[in-house]
Write an enzyme that holds these catalytic residues in place. Structure first.
Site, PDB file in Angstrom:
ATOM      1  N   HIS A  65       0.815  -1.219   0.000  1.00 23.42           N
ATOM      2  CA  HIS A  65       0.000   0.000   0.000  1.00 23.42           C
ATOM      3  C   HIS A  65       0.850   1.272   0.000  1.00 23.42           C
ATOM      4  CE1 HIS A  65       0.311  -0.276   4.524  1.00 23.42           C
ATOM      5  NE2 HIS A  65       0.446   1.032   4.358  1.00 23.42           N
ATOM      6  N   ASP A 108      -0.238  -7.699   1.475  1.00 16.29           N
ATOM      7  CA  ASP A 108       0.261  -6.326   1.524  1.00 16.29           C
ATOM      8  C   ASP A 108       1.787  -6.331   1.619  1.00 16.29           C
ATOM      9  OD1 ASP A 108       0.447  -3.606   1.717  1.00 16.29           O
ATOM     10  OD2 ASP A 108      -0.401  -3.455   3.738  1.00 16.29           O
ATOM     11  N   SER A 198       4.282   2.782   7.250  1.00 17.06           N
ATOM     12  CA  SER A 198       4.077   1.362   6.967  1.00 17.06           C
ATOM     13  C   SER A 198       5.311   0.736   6.339  1.00 17.06           C
ATOM     14  CB  SER A 198       2.902   1.196   6.005  1.00 17.06           C
ATOM     15  OG  SER A 198       1.740   1.735   6.547  1.00 17.06           O
TER      16      SER A 198
END
Length: 250
Positions: A65, A108, A198
């Site tokens: 992402h 992810d 992230s």
């Protein structure tokens, strides 16, 4: 049947609305100098957007992402992002897992190519095979993100200990949780990650076992939801295939 389909769709959308991706460190401390030299700052032209970690001379692992922020380069070699003594290297290729759609549905994970090594950076090892972490096993997560819900990104790398949460408990708290994930930190504690960084690693026994994926939307006090990571051991074949073949997908 149509009514049931509408109900399930609304349930999924409501669950996904609780998700926020990020890896900012809450109630942690500054990482010791010259430790965690595998950590990478994934950046675009405006600065730091995500974390990552170096697994070979050529590849950094991050979260899929993170690609939404259009990263252009990675920074290695220094815990302080404002200190000029580090490497800023242009991204050549990004390989996003073909099944990835959004963090809440899993997969992810992203491989970033290419990163040369110098004497200030090191790689971190991945698990040699599929792993089974023990409940309450203590691991670490690190990043350059916010240290509270309403805050700013930090310049110094922060690190915090987090405990592994039983997968069944996590599934009860996150309805519809993907299978290929690890839960650690956040639930029944004030320690974990938050929005803004992230892609960083969950490190257990010296191995990078997870990639920071998502947590409860815009709430870094973690009242009732675990932090969720992509389970790297479930993607070893995919990673090794790319690293060994040097073939890339757009």
């Amino acid at each position: 049947m149509l009514g049931l389909q509408k109900f399930l769709l609304l349930h999924v959308l409501a669950w996904l609305g609780q998700i926020a991706h990020g890896s900012d460190i809450i109630h942690g401390e500054k990482a010791p100098e010259n430790s965690m030299q595998y950590m990478a700052s994934v950046q675009n032209n405006r600065g730091h957007v995500c974390g990552g970690f170096l697994i070979t001379e050529d590849f950094v692992v991050s979260a899929a992402h993170c690609d939404k922020d259009n990263p252009t380069h990675v920074v290695l070699g220094n815990h302080n992002l404002k200190n000029g003594n580090h490497q800023k290297i242009k991204i050549e290729k990004k390989n996003i897992h073909k099944n990835y759609k959004i963090p809440g549905l899993g997969d992810d994970i992203m491989l970033i190519k290419k990163v040369p090594l110098n004497d200030r950076v090191q790689t971190i090892q991945l698990p040699p095979a599929e792993i089974h972490l023990k409940e309450n096993q203590v691991c670490q997560v690190a990043g350059w993100g916010k240290t509270k819900t309403v805050g700013k990104l930090v310049d110094e790398l922060m690190v915090v200990d987090v405990s592994v949460i039983d997968k069944q408990v996590c599934k009860e708290l996150w309805r519809g949780l993907p299978d290929n994930v690890i839960c650690a930190g956040g639930y029944k504690t004030t320690k974990g990650f938050c929005q803004g960084d992230s892609g960083g690693p969950l490190v257990c026994d010296g191995l990078a076992v997870g990639v920071v994926s998502f947590n409860y939307y815009n709430n870094c006090s973690y009242p009732d939801k675990p932090n969720v990571y992509t389970d790297i051991s479930k993607y070893l074949q995919w990673i090794n295939g790319i690293v060994k073949s040097r073939k890339y997908e757009e």
